[in-house]
Design an enzyme around this catalytic site. Structure first.
Site, PDB file in Angstrom:
ATOM      1  N   GLY A 149      11.283   9.012  -2.873  1.00 47.47           N
ATOM      2  CA  GLY A 149      11.888   9.155  -1.559  1.00 47.47           C
ATOM      3  C   GLY A 149      12.982  10.201  -1.570  1.00 47.47           C
ATOM      4  O   GLY A 149      13.208  10.877  -0.564  1.00 47.47           O
ATOM      5  N   ASN A 152      14.864   3.391   7.714  1.00 44.36           N
ATOM      6  CA  ASN A 152      14.066   4.609   7.812  1.00 44.36           C
ATOM      7  C   ASN A 152      12.639   4.269   8.224  1.00 44.36           C
ATOM      8  O   ASN A 152      12.147   3.174   7.954  1.00 44.36           O
ATOM      9  CB  ASN A 152      14.086   5.386   6.489  1.00 44.36           C
ATOM     10  CG  ASN A 152      12.990   4.965   5.537  1.00 44.36           C
ATOM     11  OD1 ASN A 152      11.848   5.389   5.662  1.00 44.36           O
ATOM     12  ND2 ASN A 152      13.329   4.116   4.573  1.00 44.36           N
ATOM     13  N   PHE A 176       5.774   8.641   5.056  1.00 38.44           N
ATOM     14  CA  PHE A 176       5.133   9.438   3.989  1.00 38.44           C
ATOM     15  C   PHE A 176       5.103  10.932   4.330  1.00 38.44           C
ATOM     16  O   PHE A 176       4.091  11.614   4.132  1.00 38.44           O
ATOM     17  CB  PHE A 176       3.704   8.959   3.721  1.00 38.44           C
ATOM     18  CG  PHE A 176       3.593   7.668   2.969  1.00 38.44           C
ATOM     19  CD1 PHE A 176       4.695   7.035   2.435  1.00 38.44           C
ATOM     20  CD2 PHE A 176       2.353   7.062   2.781  1.00 38.44           C
ATOM     21  CE1 PHE A 176       4.582   5.832   1.734  1.00 38.44           C
ATOM     22  CE2 PHE A 176       2.220   5.872   2.082  1.00 38.44           C
ATOM     23  CZ  PHE A 176       3.335   5.251   1.565  1.00 38.44           C
ATOM     24  N   ASN A 190       1.630   2.805  -4.225  1.00 34.95           N
ATOM     25  CA  ASN A 190       2.567   2.328  -3.206  1.00 34.95           C
ATOM     26  C   ASN A 190       1.800   1.758  -2.015  1.00 34.95           C
ATOM     27  O   ASN A 190       1.276   2.505  -1.190  1.00 34.95           O
ATOM     28  CB  ASN A 190       3.475   3.474  -2.764  1.00 34.95           C
ATOM     29  CG  ASN A 190       4.539   3.027  -1.783  1.00 34.95           C
ATOM     30  OD1 ASN A 190       4.664   1.845  -1.473  1.00 34.95           O
ATOM     31  ND2 ASN A 190       5.312   3.971  -1.268  1.00 34.95           N
ATOM     32  N   SER A 245       4.974   0.374   1.914  1.00 34.45           N
ATOM     33  CA  SER A 245       5.752   0.984   2.986  1.00 34.45           C
ATOM     34  C   SER A 245       5.422   0.335   4.327  1.00 34.45           C
ATOM     35  O   SER A 245       4.254   0.170   4.669  1.00 34.45           O
ATOM     36  CB  SER A 245       5.466   2.487   3.062  1.00 34.45           C
ATOM     37  OG  SER A 245       6.095   3.034   4.209  1.00 34.45           O
ATOM     38  N   ASN A 270       5.997   1.798   7.129  1.00 34.00           N
ATOM     39  CA  ASN A 270       6.033   2.880   8.107  1.00 34.00           C
ATOM     40  C   ASN A 270       4.713   3.619   8.284  1.00 34.00           C
ATOM     41  O   ASN A 270       4.651   4.598   9.019  1.00 34.00           O
ATOM     42  CB  ASN A 270       7.144   3.867   7.729  1.00 34.00           C
ATOM     43  CG  ASN A 270       8.494   3.184   7.661  1.00 34.00           C
ATOM     44  OD1 ASN A 270       8.844   2.420   8.545  1.00 34.00           O
ATOM     45  ND2 ASN A 270       9.234   3.428   6.592  1.00 34.00           N
ATOM     46  N   THR A 271       3.667   3.179   7.592  1.00 35.24           N
ATOM     47  CA  THR A 271       2.310   3.660   7.832  1.00 35.24           C
ATOM     48  C   THR A 271       1.512   2.469   8.351  1.00 35.24           C
ATOM     49  O   THR A 271       1.308   1.504   7.599  1.00 35.24           O
ATOM     50  CB  THR A 271       1.666   4.215   6.554  1.00 35.24           C
ATOM     51  OG1 THR A 271       2.416   5.343   6.090  1.00 35.24           O
ATOM     52  CG2 THR A 271       0.232   4.634   6.803  1.00 35.24           C
ATOM     53  N   LYS A 298       3.688  -1.021  -6.526  1.00 34.22           N
ATOM     54  CA  LYS A 298       4.908  -1.228  -5.748  1.00 34.22           C
ATOM     55  C   LYS A 298       4.616  -2.133  -4.552  1.00 34.22           C
ATOM     56  O   LYS A 298       3.731  -1.843  -3.744  1.00 34.22           O
ATOM     57  CB  LYS A 298       5.480   0.101  -5.265  1.00 34.22           C
ATOM     58  CG  LYS A 298       6.830  -0.037  -4.581  1.00 34.22           C
ATOM     59  CD  LYS A 298       7.479   1.316  -4.343  1.00 34.22           C
ATOM     60  CE  LYS A 298       8.890   1.169  -3.805  1.00 34.22           C
ATOM     61  NZ  LYS A 298       9.554   2.468  -3.643  1.00 34.22           N
ATOM     62  N   ASN A 336      10.018  -2.597  -1.927  1.00 33.06           N
ATOM     63  CA  ASN A 336      10.360  -1.546  -0.972  1.00 33.06           C
ATOM     64  C   ASN A 336      11.342  -2.073   0.070  1.00 33.06           C
ATOM     65  O   ASN A 336      11.906  -3.152  -0.088  1.00 33.06           O
ATOM     66  CB  ASN A 336       9.079  -1.031  -0.309  1.00 33.06           C
ATOM     67  CG  ASN A 336       9.183   0.409   0.130  1.00 33.06           C
ATOM     68  OD1 ASN A 336      10.216   0.856   0.590  1.00 33.06           O
ATOM     69  ND2 ASN A 336       8.086   1.147  -0.008  1.00 33.06           N
TER      70      ASN A 336
END
Length: 259
Positions: A60, A108, A112, A168, A171, A173-174, A211, A240
């Site tokens: 990141g 945030n 990606f 990963n 996340s 955010n996807t 992760k 995460n």
């Protein structure tokens, strides 16, 4: 008063993402410093790797492998770059990074954003592998029709330049990415990654770390660990950013993304 205390007010007048890019630009202009030597007692052995100390730089910060070699001069025992995806992508619309100053936190929803695996591969292929351990964090493109295939492609592309690979799936955010932590999807994903990272001569390739999100239910954790062991995952990275929201004071507390 330390240097950080002097610089912090000025840096905090800038948008967080702009401050980050200026930091990367400044580091690229700096000369490389020799890695710090740490006492033998601080060494950590994991997955066949000897880490000079247990403190590493998380992905990141250096998404595109621009300054990983310079970070060893600050004392990090390893550096993980990424997340990198098979194709370049801009990430989510800005603003997407919010300082929660009163709460000493950040939210945030970067999505990606990265220049793609090929750009990182070129830089990493030139590195001196004796200078430090570099992990490569791989992910899937947001608009991919085959996200499991994206991870396999990432493993195949980056295995030759990575000391370890991080898968990963954590996340927030996807959209839909965390669904890959479901038992069946995760098994298929890890099977593809393990096959893809093997070298043509039959060598096993670098170890694979997984992760995970911190928001898994206990039963889900049991299933994930079982699948990880079955497929030879060397370590779990916990975890995460969280989609949960404790009591927060910042005006940005309601922003979507990972805290």
């Amino acid at each position: 008063m330390g240097l950080y205390s002097l610089v912090r007010p000025a840096v905090f007048t800038l948008d967080g993402e702009r401050a980050h890019r200026l930091t990367i630009a400044g580091l690229k202009a700096m000369p490389r410093r020799a890695p710090h030597s740490a006492p033998t007692a601080m060494q950590v052995e994991l997955a066949g790797l000897r880490f000079p100390n247990p403190v590493g730089l998380a992905p990141g910060f250096d998404k595109d492998a621009e300054v990983f070699d310079r970070m060893f001069g600050f004392g990090f025992g390893h550096v993980e770059i990424g997340t990198v995806t098979p194709l370049p992508q801009p990430g989510n619309p800005k603003p997407r990074l919010f300082r929660l100053t009163e709460d000493r936190g950040v939210i945030n929803r970067m999505g990606f954003n990265n220049a793609g695996q090929q750009a990182a591969l070129v830089r990493l292929s030139r590195r001196d592998r004796t200078k430090g351990i570099v992990g490569v964090n791989i992910g899937a493109n947001k608009d991919s029709d085959d996200r499991i295939g994206d991870y396999a492609r990432g493993a195949a592309a980056m295995a030759k330049v990575a000391d370890y690979l991080t898968v990963n799936v954590s996340s927030p955010n996807t959209p839909g990415l965390r669904a890959l932590q479901d038992e069946g999807a995760l098994a298929a994903l890890l099977e593809g990654v393990m096959d893809a990272k093997r070298e043509p001569g039959g060598e096993r390739g670098p170890p694979v770390f997984l992760k995970l999100a911190p928001d898994l239910e206990p039963a889900d954790i049991d299933a994930v660990v079982r699948v990880a062991i079955m497929h030879g995952v060397a370590a779990l990275i916990i975890g995460n950013t969280t989609i949960s929201r404790p009591d927060l004071r910042s005006k940005h507390a309601g922003e979507a993304g990972g805290l």
